[in-house]
Scaffold this motif. Structure first.
Motif, PDB file in Angstrom:
ATOM      1  N   SER A   7       0.656  -1.291   0.009  1.00 15.35           N
ATOM      2  CA  SER A   7       0.114   0.040   0.174  1.00 15.35           C
ATOM      3  C   SER A   7       0.698   1.154   0.037  1.00 15.35           C
ATOM      4  O   SER A   7       1.740   1.359   0.764  1.00 15.35           O
ATOM      5  CB  SER A   7      -0.966  -0.055   1.140  1.00 15.35           C
ATOM      6  OG  SER A   7      -1.601   1.116   1.195  1.00 15.35           O
ATOM      7  N   THR A   8       0.621   2.198  -0.975  1.00 15.74           N
ATOM      8  CA  THR A   8       1.157   3.547  -0.891  1.00 15.74           C
ATOM      9  C   THR A   8       0.104   4.651  -0.804  1.00 15.74           C
ATOM     10  O   THR A   8       0.256   5.626  -1.303  1.00 15.74           O
ATOM     11  CB  THR A   8       1.827   3.707  -2.365  1.00 15.74           C
ATOM     12  OG1 THR A   8       0.908   3.772  -3.335  1.00 15.74           O
ATOM     13  CG2 THR A   8       3.214   2.541  -2.451  1.00 15.74           C
ATOM     14  N   ALA A   9      -0.881   4.134  -0.159  1.00 12.87           N
ATOM     15  CA  ALA A   9      -1.860   5.204  -0.076  1.00 12.87           C
ATOM     16  C   ALA A   9      -1.610   6.112   0.896  1.00 12.87           C
ATOM     17  O   ALA A   9      -0.574   6.150   1.742  1.00 12.87           O
ATOM     18  CB  ALA A   9      -3.153   4.379   0.522  1.00 12.87           C
ATOM     19  N   THR A  14      -7.960  10.865   4.767  1.00 11.53           N
ATOM     20  CA  THR A  14      -9.114  10.421   3.574  1.00 11.53           C
ATOM     21  C   THR A  14      -8.939   8.731   3.206  1.00 11.53           C
ATOM     22  O   THR A  14      -9.635   8.195   2.766  1.00 11.53           O
ATOM     23  CB  THR A  14      -8.838  11.325   2.494  1.00 11.53           C
ATOM     24  OG1 THR A  14      -7.394  11.020   2.218  1.00 11.53           O
ATOM     25  CG2 THR A  14      -9.060  12.612   2.672  1.00 11.53           C
ATOM     26  N   ALA A  15      -7.764   8.361   4.076  1.00 10.31           N
ATOM     27  CA  ALA A  15      -7.458   6.892   3.507  1.00 10.31           C
ATOM     28  C   ALA A  15      -7.854   5.954   4.780  1.00 10.31           C
ATOM     29  O   ALA A  15      -7.694   4.680   4.635  1.00 10.31           O
ATOM     30  CB  ALA A  15      -5.990   6.679   3.344  1.00 10.31           C
ATOM     31  N   GLU A  16      -8.501   6.416   5.588  1.00  6.20           N
ATOM     32  CA  GLU A  16      -8.817   5.591   6.873  1.00  6.20           C
ATOM     33  C   GLU A  16     -10.071   5.013   6.775  1.00  6.20           C
ATOM     34  O   GLU A  16     -10.858   5.153   5.863  1.00  6.20           O
ATOM     35  CB  GLU A  16      -8.731   6.526   8.281  1.00  6.20           C
ATOM     36  CG  GLU A  16      -7.580   6.968   8.596  1.00  6.20           C
ATOM     37  CD  GLU A  16      -7.705   8.021   9.781  1.00  6.20           C
ATOM     38  OE1 GLU A  16      -8.880   8.250  10.231  1.00  6.20           O
ATOM     39  OE2 GLU A  16      -6.865   8.675  10.474  1.00  6.20           O
ATOM     40  N   VAL A  17     -10.186   3.742   7.185  1.00  5.96           N
ATOM     41  CA  VAL A  17     -11.301   2.787   7.158  1.00  5.96           C
ATOM     42  C   VAL A  17     -11.747   2.374   8.330  1.00  5.96           C
ATOM     43  O   VAL A  17     -10.968   1.991   9.228  1.00  5.96           O
ATOM     44  CB  VAL A  17     -10.908   1.625   6.125  1.00  5.96           C
ATOM     45  CG1 VAL A  17     -12.240   0.856   5.811  1.00  5.96           C
ATOM     46  CG2 VAL A  17     -10.262   1.755   4.859  1.00  5.96           C
ATOM     47  N   GLN A  55     -19.665  -2.488  -2.454  1.00  3.71           N
ATOM     48  CA  GLN A  55     -19.771  -1.039  -2.108  1.00  3.71           C
ATOM     49  C   GLN A  55     -19.234  -0.697  -0.992  1.00  3.71           C
ATOM     50  O   GLN A  55     -19.134  -1.312   0.063  1.00  3.71           O
ATOM     51  CB  GLN A  55     -21.271  -0.748  -2.078  1.00  3.71           C
ATOM     52  CG  GLN A  55     -22.090  -0.976  -3.532  1.00  3.71           C
ATOM     53  CD  GLN A  55     -23.564  -0.798  -3.198  1.00  3.71           C
ATOM     54  OE1 GLN A  55     -24.059  -0.629  -2.130  1.00  3.71           O
ATOM     55  NE2 GLN A  55     -24.228  -0.238  -4.188  1.00  3.71           N
ATOM     56  N   ILE A  56     -18.566   0.301  -1.118  1.00  2.00           N
ATOM     57  CA  ILE A  56     -17.720   1.261   0.210  1.00  2.00           C
ATOM     58  C   ILE A  56     -17.967   2.667   0.140  1.00  2.00           C
ATOM     59  O   ILE A  56     -17.753   3.340  -0.983  1.00  2.00           O
ATOM     60  CB  ILE A  56     -16.367   0.813   0.325  1.00  2.00           C
ATOM     61  CG1 ILE A  56     -15.976  -0.491  -0.048  1.00  2.00           C
ATOM     62  CG2 ILE A  56     -15.598   1.444   1.599  1.00  2.00           C
ATOM     63  CD1 ILE A  56     -14.538  -0.616  -0.297  1.00  2.00           C
ATOM     64  N   LEU A 137      -6.952  -1.894   0.184  1.00  2.89           N
ATOM     65  CA  LEU A 137      -8.371  -2.026   0.086  1.00  2.89           C
ATOM     66  C   LEU A 137      -9.002  -2.436  -1.180  1.00  2.89           C
ATOM     67  O   LEU A 137      -9.798  -3.139  -1.552  1.00  2.89           O
ATOM     68  CB  LEU A 137      -9.099  -0.912   0.868  1.00  2.89           C
ATOM     69  CG  LEU A 137     -10.664  -0.995   1.073  1.00  2.89           C
ATOM     70  CD1 LEU A 137     -10.922  -2.050   2.017  1.00  2.89           C
ATOM     71  CD2 LEU A 137     -11.200   0.388   1.439  1.00  2.89           C
ATOM     72  N   PHE A 138      -8.293  -1.528  -2.322  1.00  4.11           N
ATOM     73  CA  PHE A 138      -8.624  -2.060  -3.707  1.00  4.11           C
ATOM     74  C   PHE A 138      -8.608  -3.235  -4.012  1.00  4.11           C
ATOM     75  O   PHE A 138      -9.391  -4.076  -4.527  1.00  4.11           O
ATOM     76  CB  PHE A 138      -7.850  -1.154  -4.365  1.00  4.11           C
ATOM     77  CG  PHE A 138      -7.954  -1.109  -5.925  1.00  4.11           C
ATOM     78  CD1 PHE A 138      -8.740  -0.509  -6.512  1.00  4.11           C
ATOM     79  CD2 PHE A 138      -6.906  -2.140  -6.634  1.00  4.11           C
ATOM     80  CE1 PHE A 138      -9.019  -0.716  -7.975  1.00  4.11           C
ATOM     81  CE2 PHE A 138      -7.259  -2.386  -7.980  1.00  4.11           C
ATOM     82  CZ  PHE A 138      -8.074  -1.517  -8.797  1.00  4.11           C
TER      83      PHE A 138
END
Length: 382
Positions: A7-9, A14-17, A55-56, A137-138
């Protein structure tokens, strides 16, 4: 081997889940095995879809750098509920990706360089003021969907399961600003060969329309670029051409790309030329892979401006021996003639070239597990 992309997010919120665990709601009325088998016998392209989708939802404020991806879900495939005032319907704030899953001889299912698609999705997101999606996540979203619907992955020659991740602005708001609600989804469709068998296709030269412009969205994979190509594609259809190609009039009619594919030119000295990435051309995963495979063979590969005049002169002199287009859907498609209202470049009886077809075979062999994956491009999904 199983390749796990890192992961290089971005590390921003904005990248938290909230949770990486996918909540699954299974389709209560999936396709029967007989119906599925009938579809897989002749899937076409983009006509049929599997039983489920991903869906997310994201909520936040891009302008302030805040936001969070919510609970990832797998749900039955079906219509989306959108308010008539959803931002995507009015301002086109959306992006998408395309990649394929292939069934190997042992029944396992693999995809090809998904980390490249994940990175490009985030580049497109940045350009369209949408949130970044963590790359792991992708990949998890692809794996979750394919594991659930693996029976939809065909095993026929040239067939695959086409995966379409996309992101849309679904906030109910008519103001012109980045949406504060965004939906990421993945759907899947069994696919055959995009153009049928690998024979040379004719290309229409667009002389009045542009796909993208300098400083625009050409390097982003967003629907507006493809919508902009449709009127030119209609022109091509009317002249018996299967695709359309665009040039840049500000750079001596430099060749850019087709409506949905990159393009390569093969010369008699063994060199390969493809238009350079200028910000108006999509950075194709297949394009990048072909460049690497050609270099592996010792071929000289040039990424540079290539003009319409060079195409014309190369064919006339015999130095330009082959032309082919490439993309996820078609993989590699031989190009026959370039046709415009003024001229036709290339012979009417053009046949697929040796370099074109050998690169196509090598790439497909890697993707389907028949060839050696020496670059670690494959990732197992199921």
């Amino acid at each position: 081997m199983t390749h796990e992309p890192s992961s290089t997010a971005p590390s921003t919120s904005t990248a938290e889940v909230d949770s990486r665990e996918f909540v699954k709601t299974l389709n209560p009325a999936p396709a029967t095995s007989a119906r599925r088998d009938a579809i897989l016998a002749n899937p076409g392209f983009g006509q049929y879809f599997t039983d489920h989708m991903i869906q997310i939802q994201w909520t936040g404020n891009i302008e302030q750098g805040t936001g969070q991806w919510q609970q990832p879900t797998l749900v039955p495939y079906g219509p989306l509920a959108l308010d008539p005032a959803a931002a995507v319907l009015h301002y086109g704030q959306e992006i998408f990706e395309g990649l394929k899953a292939y069934r190997h001889d042992d029944g396992s299912v693999w995809t090809f360089r998904p980390e490249k698609n994940a990175a490009r999705l985030n580049r497109s997101a940045e350009r369209m003021a949408l949130p970044a999606l963590p790359e792991d996540l992708f990949l998890d979203s692809l794996r979750t969907l394919v594991e659930q619907d693996r029976d939809w992955v065909p095993d026929g020659e040239g067939q695959s399961l086409y995966l379409r991740p996309f992101m849309i602005a679904n906030e109910t708001f008519l103001g012109v600003r980045p949406s504060r609600e965004v939906l990421y989804s993945v759907i899947a469709s069994p696919a055959g060969n995009y153009f049928g068998e690998a024979k040379a296709v004719d290309i229409w030269l667009s002389e009045h329309w542009a796909r993208a412009g300098r400083g625009g969205t050409g390097a982003a994979k967003c629907g507006g670029n493809y919508a902009a190509s449709l009127i030119a594609q209609m022109e091509g259809d009317a002249h018996g051409c299967q695709q359309v190609i665009f040039t840049d009039p500000d750079r001596d009619e430099a060749i850019e790309e087709l409506g949905g594919m990159n393009v390569f030119f093969v010369f008699d000295d063994g060199s390969l030329v493809t238009p350079e990435l200028t910000g108006t051309i999509l950075e194709g995963v297949t394009r990048d892979s072909i460049i690497q495979l050609a270099k592996d063979r010792g071929m000289t590969v040039e990424e540079r401006a290539f003009t319409l005049g060079e195409w014309r002169d190369g064919v006339a002199s015999g130095k330009l021996t082959e032309v082919f287009a490439c993309g996820t859907a078609a993989v590699i498609s031989p190009v026959g003639r370039l046709i415009s209202a003024q001229e036709t470049i290339g012979p009417e009886d053009a046949e697929p070239g040796e370099v074109t077809m050998s690169l196509r075979k090598e790439l497909l062999d890697i993707q389907t597990g028949r060839g050696e994956d020496r670059h670690g491009w494959l990732t197992r999904l199921a």
